[in-house]
Structures are given as C-alpha cells and as structure tokens.
Design a protein around this motif. Structure first.
Motif, PDB file in Angstrom:
ATOM      1  N   LYS A 283       0.832  -1.201   0.000  1.00 41.97           N
ATOM      2  CA  LYS A 283       0.000   0.000   0.000  1.00 41.97           C
ATOM      3  C   LYS A 283       0.869   1.254   0.000  1.00 41.97           C
ATOM      4  O   LYS A 283       0.587   2.229  -0.708  1.00 41.97           O
ATOM      5  CB  LYS A 283      -0.928  -0.005   1.212  1.00 41.97           C
ATOM      6  N   THR A 284       1.962   1.232   0.773  1.00 42.85           N
ATOM      7  CA  THR A 284       2.853   2.401   0.789  1.00 42.85           C
ATOM      8  C   THR A 284       3.543   2.571  -0.563  1.00 42.85           C
ATOM      9  O   THR A 284       3.751   3.703  -1.022  1.00 42.85           O
ATOM     10  CB  THR A 284       3.928   2.288   1.886  1.00 42.85           C
ATOM     11  N   VAL A 285       3.895   1.474  -1.202  1.00 46.24           N
ATOM     12  CA  VAL A 285       4.544   1.554  -2.515  1.00 46.24           C
ATOM     13  C   VAL A 285       3.571   2.116  -3.546  1.00 46.24           C
ATOM     14  O   VAL A 285       3.941   2.934  -4.396  1.00 46.24           O
ATOM     15  CB  VAL A 285       5.071   0.171  -2.952  1.00 46.24           C
ATOM     16  N   SER A 286       2.309   1.710  -3.459  1.00 46.88           N
ATOM     17  CA  SER A 286       1.293   2.219  -4.383  1.00 46.88           C
ATOM     18  C   SER A 286       1.099   3.717  -4.217  1.00 46.88           C
ATOM     19  O   SER A 286       0.999   4.462  -5.209  1.00 46.88           O
ATOM     20  CB  SER A 286      -0.026   1.475  -4.147  1.00 46.88           C
ATOM     21  N   ILE A 287       1.049   4.189  -2.973  1.00 46.65           N
ATOM     22  CA  ILE A 287       0.899   5.627  -2.723  1.00 46.65           C
ATOM     23  C   ILE A 287       2.135   6.373  -3.224  1.00 46.65           C
ATOM     24  O   ILE A 287       2.028   7.459  -3.814  1.00 46.65           O
ATOM     25  CB  ILE A 287       0.669   5.888  -1.219  1.00 46.65           C
ATOM     26  N   THR A 288       3.308   5.793  -3.012  1.00 48.37           N
ATOM     27  CA  THR A 288       4.543   6.411  -3.492  1.00 48.37           C
ATOM     28  C   THR A 288       4.543   6.527  -5.005  1.00 48.37           C
ATOM     29  O   THR A 288       4.919   7.567  -5.571  1.00 48.37           O
ATOM     30  CB  THR A 288       5.766   5.604  -3.026  1.00 48.37           C
ATOM     31  N   ASP A 289       4.100   5.485  -5.669  1.00 45.13           N
ATOM     32  CA  ASP A 289       4.025   5.494  -7.133  1.00 45.13           C
ATOM     33  C   ASP A 289       3.071   6.588  -7.607  1.00 45.13           C
ATOM     34  O   ASP A 289       3.347   7.303  -8.576  1.00 45.13           O
ATOM     35  CB  ASP A 289       3.559   4.117  -7.622  1.00 45.13           C
ATOM     36  N   ARG A 290       1.958   6.740  -6.903  1.00 44.14           N
ATOM     37  CA  ARG A 290       0.985   7.771  -7.253  1.00 44.14           C
ATOM     38  C   ARG A 290       1.589   9.170  -7.079  1.00 44.14           C
ATOM     39  O   ARG A 290       1.352  10.075  -7.888  1.00 44.14           O
ATOM     40  CB  ARG A 290      -0.241   7.608  -6.356  1.00 44.14           C
ATOM     41  N   THR A 291       2.386   9.339  -6.041  1.00 41.94           N
ATOM     42  CA  THR A 291       3.031  10.625  -5.798  1.00 41.94           C
ATOM     43  C   THR A 291       4.033  10.956  -6.902  1.00 41.94           C
ATOM     44  O   THR A 291       4.102  12.102  -7.370  1.00 41.94           O
ATOM     45  CB  THR A 291       3.760  10.609  -4.441  1.00 41.94           C
ATOM     46  N   ILE A 292       4.792   9.964  -7.318  1.00 39.62           N
ATOM     47  CA  ILE A 292       5.777  10.176  -8.381  1.00 39.62           C
ATOM     48  C   ILE A 292       5.080  10.550  -9.687  1.00 39.62           C
ATOM     49  O   ILE A 292       5.545  11.418 -10.433  1.00 39.62           O
ATOM     50  CB  ILE A 292       6.657   8.921  -8.554  1.00 39.62           C
ATOM     51  N   GLU A 293       3.945   9.921  -9.965  1.00 35.91           N
ATOM     52  CA  GLU A 293       3.184  10.256 -11.173  1.00 35.91           C
ATOM     53  C   GLU A 293       2.677  11.694 -11.115  1.00 35.91           C
ATOM     54  O   GLU A 293       2.698  12.421 -12.118  1.00 35.91           O
ATOM     55  CB  GLU A 293       2.013   9.278 -11.337  1.00 35.91           C
ATOM     56  N   THR A 294       2.228  12.121  -9.945  1.00 38.29           N
ATOM     57  CA  THR A 294       1.782  13.506  -9.784  1.00 38.29           C
ATOM     58  C   THR A 294       2.943  14.468 -10.002  1.00 38.29           C
ATOM     59  O   THR A 294       2.798  15.504 -10.668  1.00 38.29           O
ATOM     60  CB  THR A 294       1.184  13.721  -8.383  1.00 38.29           C
ATOM     61  N   ALA A 295       4.117  14.127  -9.457  1.00 42.51           N
ATOM     62  CA  ALA A 295       5.296  14.975  -9.639  1.00 42.51           C
ATOM     63  C   ALA A 295       5.698  15.039 -11.103  1.00 42.51           C
ATOM     64  O   ALA A 295       6.080  16.102 -11.610  1.00 42.51           O
ATOM     65  CB  ALA A 295       6.452  14.439  -8.797  1.00 42.51           C
ATOM     66  N   ARG A 296       5.595  13.922 -11.787  1.00 40.81           N
ATOM     67  CA  ARG A 296       5.943  13.887 -13.216  1.00 40.81           C
ATOM     68  C   ARG A 296       5.016  14.816 -14.004  1.00 40.81           C
ATOM     69  O   ARG A 296       5.453  15.530 -14.904  1.00 40.81           O
ATOM     70  CB  ARG A 296       5.873  12.450 -13.728  1.00 40.81           C
ATOM     71  N   ALA A 297       3.733  14.805 -13.646  1.00 41.82           N
ATOM     72  CA  ALA A 297       2.774  15.678 -14.326  1.00 41.82           C
ATOM     73  C   ALA A 297       3.061  17.154 -14.047  1.00 41.82           C
ATOM     74  O   ALA A 297       2.635  18.025 -14.812  1.00 41.82           O
ATOM     75  CB  ALA A 297       1.353  15.332 -13.887  1.00 41.82           C
ATOM     76  N   LYS A 298       3.780  17.424 -12.947  1.00 40.58           N
ATOM     77  CA  LYS A 298       4.135  18.800 -12.606  1.00 40.58           C
ATOM     78  C   LYS A 298       5.548  19.160 -13.070  1.00 40.58           C
ATOM     79  O   LYS A 298       6.103  20.181 -12.652  1.00 40.58           O
ATOM     80  CB  LYS A 298       3.995  19.020 -11.100  1.00 40.58           C
ATOM     81  N   GLY A 299       6.123  18.316 -13.925  1.00 40.29           N
ATOM     82  CA  GLY A 299       7.392  18.655 -14.555  1.00 40.29           C
ATOM     83  C   GLY A 299       8.635  18.061 -13.946  1.00 40.29           C
ATOM     84  O   GLY A 299       9.752  18.399 -14.368  1.00 40.29           O
ATOM     85  N   VAL A 300       8.510  17.176 -12.974  1.00 41.17           N
ATOM     86  CA  VAL A 300       9.691  16.539 -12.378  1.00 41.17           C
ATOM     87  C   VAL A 300      10.017  15.286 -13.188  1.00 41.17           C
ATOM     88  O   VAL A 300       9.348  14.256 -13.061  1.00 41.17           O
ATOM     89  CB  VAL A 300       9.450  16.184 -10.901  1.00 41.17           C
ATOM     90  N   ALA A 301      11.055  15.366 -14.010  1.00 43.02           N
ATOM     91  CA  ALA A 301      11.376  14.273 -14.939  1.00 43.02           C
ATOM     92  C   ALA A 301      12.084  13.118 -14.249  1.00 43.02           C
ATOM     93  O   ALA A 301      11.952  11.968 -14.653  1.00 43.02           O
ATOM     94  CB  ALA A 301      12.239  14.797 -16.089  1.00 43.02           C
ATOM     95  N   HIS A 302      12.864  13.418 -13.204  1.00 42.35           N
ATOM     96  CA  HIS A 302      13.574  12.350 -12.517  1.00 42.35           C
ATOM     97  C   HIS A 302      13.797  12.731 -11.056  1.00 42.35           C
ATOM     98  O   HIS A 302      13.743  13.910 -10.689  1.00 42.35           O
ATOM     99  CB  HIS A 302      14.923  12.066 -13.191  1.00 42.35           C
ATOM    100  N   LEU A 303      14.070  11.717 -10.251  1.00 44.50           N
ATOM    101  CA  LEU A 303      14.360  11.916  -8.835  1.00 44.50           C
ATOM    102  C   LEU A 303      15.819  11.568  -8.583  1.00 44.50           C
ATOM    103  O   LEU A 303      16.332  10.581  -9.110  1.00 44.50           O
ATOM    104  CB  LEU A 303      13.454  11.034  -7.973  1.00 44.50           C
TER     105      LEU A 303
END
Length: 527
Positions: A283-303
């Motif tokens: 569940k934590t990994v799923s939420i993390t994945d969702r957060t990364i997708e949101t960041a990508r949509a806001k222009g964050v190409a990589h971490l």
C-alpha cells in the motif's frame, strides 16, 4: 532566544532546538531517551504519566492508558477517564507538556515558542487541532509544518551544495506520507504530497499480533480468543512490536504468548513478518508510485534521491521494495530524529526571518551569534525560502438550480502551492432568498471528487441576503489557505457589504474552550 521543534508522533515524540554550534540537538527525557512514547496513563484524576512508564502500564491498566491519539486529532470523540472527558487535543497537550518539561530540565531553558510537525497528509481539521493542543499545553505555536518538509530541511542542511529532487518516504508509527521536494540553492519547494494518516508501524504490529494469535489458537483451540482480553491484547501488542524491531536486525526471534494459563513458544522469522505485512508495504509503494506520477505531471522528470524517515522505515523490506520498484538507492536519514531536528531548524530560521522583517536586526543577530552562525550563514538563512502545497482539496457545497442535486465545488485543489487565496462567484437559487448556507468541505478520499459523500464537512455558517432579491443574486466566496495548511473562509455579498467570516476551527474546540482546558489541565501533575 531559544525556539524549539517538536515531532508530535503517533507512537513516539521528541523535541529539539539549535545548539551553540548551529546544529539541531534533541533533548533527552527524564528517562534518558531521545524519544518519548506517545502514551498517556491516567493514574489518578490529578496525576498523569506520559512515556515509557505509561506504555508499560497499558498491560495492567488498559482502560486508563491512551495511545495512538494522533489518529483521532481533528475528528475523535472525547475519552472518559476518572469521571472527566478528555478531548484528543487535551490528551496530546499532556504529551507536549511532558516533552517541554523534560527539555526544560535537560537544558535549563524555558520552552515557549515551538513549531510542531504533522503528517503532510493531515487536513485542516487535524492541523487546527494540533495547534490547539500546543496552546492548551501552554506553548506559543509559531507554526505547523509537515513532517517530510522538516526531514527535507535536515537533509538540505546536511547537503547544502546539492540542487536536486528528493522523494521523502516517511513511515512513522501511525501515519505514512510520501512527498517529492525540490532543493534549490538551499531553498525548499514541496512539489506534491500524498499519504494515509491511518497507516503506520502500529498496523505492522497488529498484523504480527494477529499472526501470533492464530498460532496460539491453533495450538490451544479450547481456550478463548486472546484478543477478547484487554490485558492479553496489550501484552501481545508489546510482543509484536518487540518482534518487529528485533527482526529489523535479525532473521529470527523467539516469542512467548500466554493466555488463560496456556503458553505457546515459537520462533518468528523475518520472512514470516514480511509475508503477513506484505499488503501494508504494498500500500505504501502504491501511494509512493501515485506521488511520483503527480510529480511527473508537474514537470519533475527524474528523482535524485530517496530519503527514508520515520522509525518504521528501518525495516529491511522497505528499502528492498522501494529499490526494486523505483530503481533508487534508499538512504536512511536519521529516521527517528530527523523530523524534530528539521522542525527545530525551521523554528530557528523562521524566528530569525521574522525578527529581521520586524526591524529587530540586533536581536536577530544576537540570536544567530548565540547559535554560532557566521555572517555568511545568517545571509543564507535570510535568503532561504520554503514553499509547500495543499494536502487536500477544499470547497463548498453547491446546488444545481435545475436538478436541485448537491455537489462540491472545489476552490483549492490538492498540491496547489501555498499560500493560496482563491475567490469565486456563486449565486442564490430562489427569489426572495434571505440567507445562503455556506458548507465548507474537505476532500476525504485519495482523489478529489465532486460527490458530497466523498468529502468531509469541516465548517459552516449562514450569509444573510438583503430582502427582495431575485434568484441569481451574486455572492463571493474566498478560501485562504496558509503555509501551515490552516484555512480561512470568507463569504460576502457586495451590495450591502454583508460578510461572513469562517475561521475553520475543527477538532470540536472553540478558542474559549482552549483557554478553559489550559487552565483545567494546569492543575494536573504530569510526569
């Protein structure tokens, strides 16, 4: 001038301030530990014990020991103890008093001005209740900041030359947050955040406890369910937590379960622990994945970095799962203390900047010199900025003029940059309408929804309308959400200037009740 940062945790709490070498230092409690269990034992009507002793007494006096109160902030119901009703804010205030009094004894310095951290996913209700808990404890709450932001401040201070994007994975005892943060020139910008404030290490404990109960019942099918006995349940929870911690360093651990004179002795392996808690980690990994997708949509190409904070992030399975899923090497960032240290750094810097803004440069410089900061470091602090985002969407209930169906019109959206001030126009439904009911709503689920059932009502009030106005008479509603995540709502009609101000005060306590609670709790001995 000394200001303090407090990590008010679900299971453990701690307090810190800036020492004479400009570094954040955590105070030890009277028991000699850096962290204090967030457990409160109401021993008598006039005496309360907070910390490890309270946690230990949960086995003997389960009805008089309160734990996990952070999960009830902003929406919990009062607890009846020794004939008195205690709100979640009051119980949290007792924990804060313990932290402050122990810090004062350790340092000889009065604890007054504080910054308190909350999970990033806390909404307006929980944040407001946390501020009130501090006030009841007799503290001046300078600000409320999110735990991942505090951890990022600690990380940024330790890595000052790096401009990067970091993912903060914060798995505490009772809450989980994942946040993408940009560090640029020493400044911090929260890109987006997500989480679950009812997911944390205590849920791992519960899963292990249920697994142990199953093993006990399989061996002793003729006795009652151990969880039906409050004392046995508390003992099992302690055993489960100890096993979880031990299995972070070892691959197997011996356990002993006793109930109704029967005993089960068994060996619990790390593999078993990870198996019975896999759904929680997923569940934590799923939420993390969702957060990364949101960041990508806001222009964050990589971490660039993945930072782990929160005591529960020390479980080996956490780093393994995240590395496998996201291809980043997780870094443990002082998981138990990073949040309190970051809060202390923020409290110091915010106070320094406010003194400068108020024209009190001499006082600000004395404060900085007392912390051993050079002129260049003072300039860095003055220039540093911290930008954060809304954790939830906020809006009002509107009614369709044709269908008369209610829905929620959101003015502030999750991950909007803070502070945010949005004004929108609305209108009355009927001729000769004399008032408009303003119902303020907060997103309840993981995603924004216009359905009323998918939102929580957090405030309401009536705006008077001048007599004789036709349907469609205009009104304006303004939402102002500050950097602490606290909300102020204004509704007005411009013809007469009639205005309705709604300072959203949730958690069930008015300002008058806060003052009364502070006076009442001052008579209780806390140790």
């Amino acid at each position: 001038m000394t200001v303090h940062g407090i990590d008010l945790g679900t299971t453990y709490s701690c307090i810190a301030s800036i020492g004479q070498v400009g570094r954040a230092e955590v105070y030890r409690n009277q028991e000699g530990s850096d962290t204090t269990p967030s457990a409160v034992f109401f021993e008598t009507p006039d005496n309360v014990i907070v910390g490890q002793a309270a946690k230990d007494n949960a086995v003997l006096f389960p009805d008089n020991v309160v734990t996990l109160i952070k999960r009830e902030m902003g929406h919990g119901t009062p607890r009846s103890l020794h004939g008195r009703e205690y709100t979640p804010e009051e119980i949290s205030a007792l924990i804060l008093r313990k932290l402050a009094e122990d810090a004062e004894q350790d340092s000889g310095v009065k604890v007054s001005d504080v910054v308190i951290t909350v999970p990033a996913y806390f909404g307006a209700a929980e944040r407001d209740a946390t501020r009130k808990a501090g006030q009841i404890a007799g503290l001046n709450v300078i600000d409320i900041i999110s735990e991942p932001t505090a951890a990022a401040i600690t990380y940024g201070v330790l890595n000052p030359a790096q401009d990067c994007h970091i993912l903060v994975y914060d798995l505490g005892g009772g809450t989980f947050d994942t946040t993408v943060i940009a560090l640029r020139g020493g400044s911090i910008e929260v890109i987006c955040t997500d989480g679950d404030h009812e997911l944390g290490g205590t849920d791992w404990d519960s899963a292990v406890m249920e697994h142990l109960v199953q093993r006990f019942v399989a061996e002793h099918p003729d006795v009652s369910d151990p969880l039906d006995n409050r004392q046995t349940e508390q003992d099992l929870r302690r055993i489960a937590e100890d096993a979880k911690k031990m299995l972070s360093a070892r691959v197997k651990h011996g356990i002993r379960v006793m109930h109704e004179g029967r005993v089960t002795t068994a060996e619990l392996t790390r593999e078993e622990l990870e198996s019975v808690t896999r759904h929680l980690l997923d569940k934590t990994v799923s939420i993390t994945d969702r957060t990364i997708e949101t960041a990508r949509a806001k222009g964050v190409a990589h971490l660039d970095h993945l930072v782990l904070v929160g005591g529960s992030s020390k479980m080996p399975a956490v780093a393994e799962a995240l590395a496998k899923k996201f291809g980043l090497t997780p870094k443990l960032q002082d998981p138990d203390l990073a949040v309190a240290k970051g809060a202390a750094l923020y409290a110091f810097e915010e106070t320094y900047r406010r003194l400068l803004s108020a024209g009190q440069r001499t006082v600000a410089e004395q404060m900085a010199l007392g912390a051993g900061l050079t002129h260049d470091q003072q300039e860095e602090i003055a220039a540093r900025t911290i930008r954060t985002v809304a954790s939830r969407a906020f809006g009002i209930v509107t009614t369709d003029g044709r269908t008369r169906i209610d829905s929620v019109a959101h003015l502030v959206h999750a991950n909007d940059t803070l502070p945010a001030a949005i004004t929108r126009g609305f209108s009355t439904l009927d001729d000769n309408q004399t008032r408009v009911a303003i119902q303020v709503m907060e997103q309840a689920g993981a995603k924004e929804s216009a359905e009323v059932a998918d939102n929580n009502k957090i405030g309401e009030g009536d705006l008077r309308i001048p007599p004789g106005k036709p349907a469609g008479f205009p009104i304006e509603v303004t939402f102002a959400l500050d950097t602490s995540g606290l909300l102020h709502v204004t509704a007005r009609e411009n013809e007469t200037g009639q205005q309705l101000d709604l300072d959203i005060q949730i958690g069930g306590m008015s300002e008058e009740e806060v003052v009364s609670s502070r006076a009442s709790l001052a008579r209780i001995q806390v140790s």
